[in-house]
Design an enzyme around this catalytic site. Structure first.
Site, short mmCIF file in Angstrom:
data_model
loop_
_atom_site.label_atom_id
_atom_site.label_comp_id
_atom_site.label_asym_id
_atom_site.label_seq_id
_atom_site.Cartn_x
_atom_site.Cartn_y
_atom_site.Cartn_z
N LEU A 74 25.34 22.25 43.60
CA LEU A 74 25.81 20.88 43.43
C LEU A 74 27.06 20.65 44.28
O LEU A 74 27.91 21.54 44.38
CB LEU A 74 26.14 20.59 41.96
CG LEU A 74 24.99 20.56 40.98
CD1 LEU A 74 25.52 20.43 39.55
CD2 LEU A 74 24.05 19.40 41.30
N LYS A 84 34.19 28.11 34.81
CA LYS A 84 34.60 27.25 33.70
C LYS A 84 33.39 26.79 32.90
O LYS A 84 33.42 26.76 31.66
CB LYS A 84 35.41 26.08 34.22
CG LYS A 84 36.81 26.53 34.65
CD LYS A 84 37.67 25.39 35.08
CE LYS A 84 39.09 25.77 35.39
NZ LYS A 84 39.42 27.09 35.78
N THR A 112 47.87 6.49 29.25
CA THR A 112 47.15 6.09 30.46
C THR A 112 46.10 5.02 30.19
O THR A 112 45.49 4.52 31.12
CB THR A 112 46.49 7.31 31.14
OG1 THR A 112 45.51 7.88 30.27
CG2 THR A 112 47.53 8.35 31.51
#
Length: 194
Positions: A74, A84, A112
């Site tokens: 990918l 991960k 945020t």
């Protein structure tokens, strides 16, 4: 003689389901936000944002691709990100996410949600005024403290107060972009089909 019959006394492990692509992508998005709040270099932040996009748009299960050793096919997914995902599949979590969640106040991510307040600006407010939640941001705005922070000013302070008046602080969850919501929905449907 054969296997013992399954009965009330035989514990059954619940079936293990792989995380949906949308789940993996949202963890990478969160990791990008956390790294940006932590002051990481822009390249690292962009790498996680690109990985999240790639995972979200993957034509098949990223978890299955990882188990097959093909996830690095990918775009934007290298060996570090593969590790991960492997950790997520093995342990149910990504250690880097947990480490950053422990180090960065959870309220900074909430900040945020406000228009015009990205991770860098939220971090600046934390560093200069100790603002670590929406409540402390509201108090600082009402007390006229935001206007004294370089790069913010009275107009920003007014926009923060207007956002709270419009109910930003009352919203239980941030709004989700339609494209992300569709990805999440597709992940749920795929899991239900399995």
């Amino acid at each position: 003689m054969g296997e013992p019959p399954v009965g009330r006394d035989t514990p059954l492990d619940p079936p293990v389901t792989d995380p949906a692509n949308a789940t993996i992508a949202s963890l990478f998005d969160e990791l990008a936000d956390l790294y940006e709040l932590d002051g990481a270099v822009v390249h690292r932040v962009l790498a996680y944002r690109n990985a999240a996009k790639s995972v979200r748009e993957a034509p098949r299960s990223v978890a299955a691709m990882t188990r097959e050793g093909k996830v690095t096919e990918l775009p934007g997914i290298g060996r570090t990100l593969e590790e991960k995902i492997e950790a997520l599949l093995d342990t149910g979590t990504i250690p880097a996410v947990e480490k950053l969640r422990a180090r960065i106040p959870a309220g900074l991510v909430d900040l945020t949600r406000l228009p015009g307040l990205g991770p860098k600006r939220a971090r600046k407010l934390f560093d200069e005024l100790g603002i670590d939640s929406l409540e402390s941001l509201r108090a600082a705005a009402e007390g006229g403290k935001l206007r004294d922070v370089r790069g913010f000013g009275a107009k920003f302070e007014e926009s923060v107060l207007a956002a709270f008046a419009a109910g930003v602080g009352d919203a239980p969850r941030p709004r989700v972009l339609l494209s992300k919501a569709l990805d999440i929905g597709e992940g749920i449907i795929a899991t239900l089909r399995e």
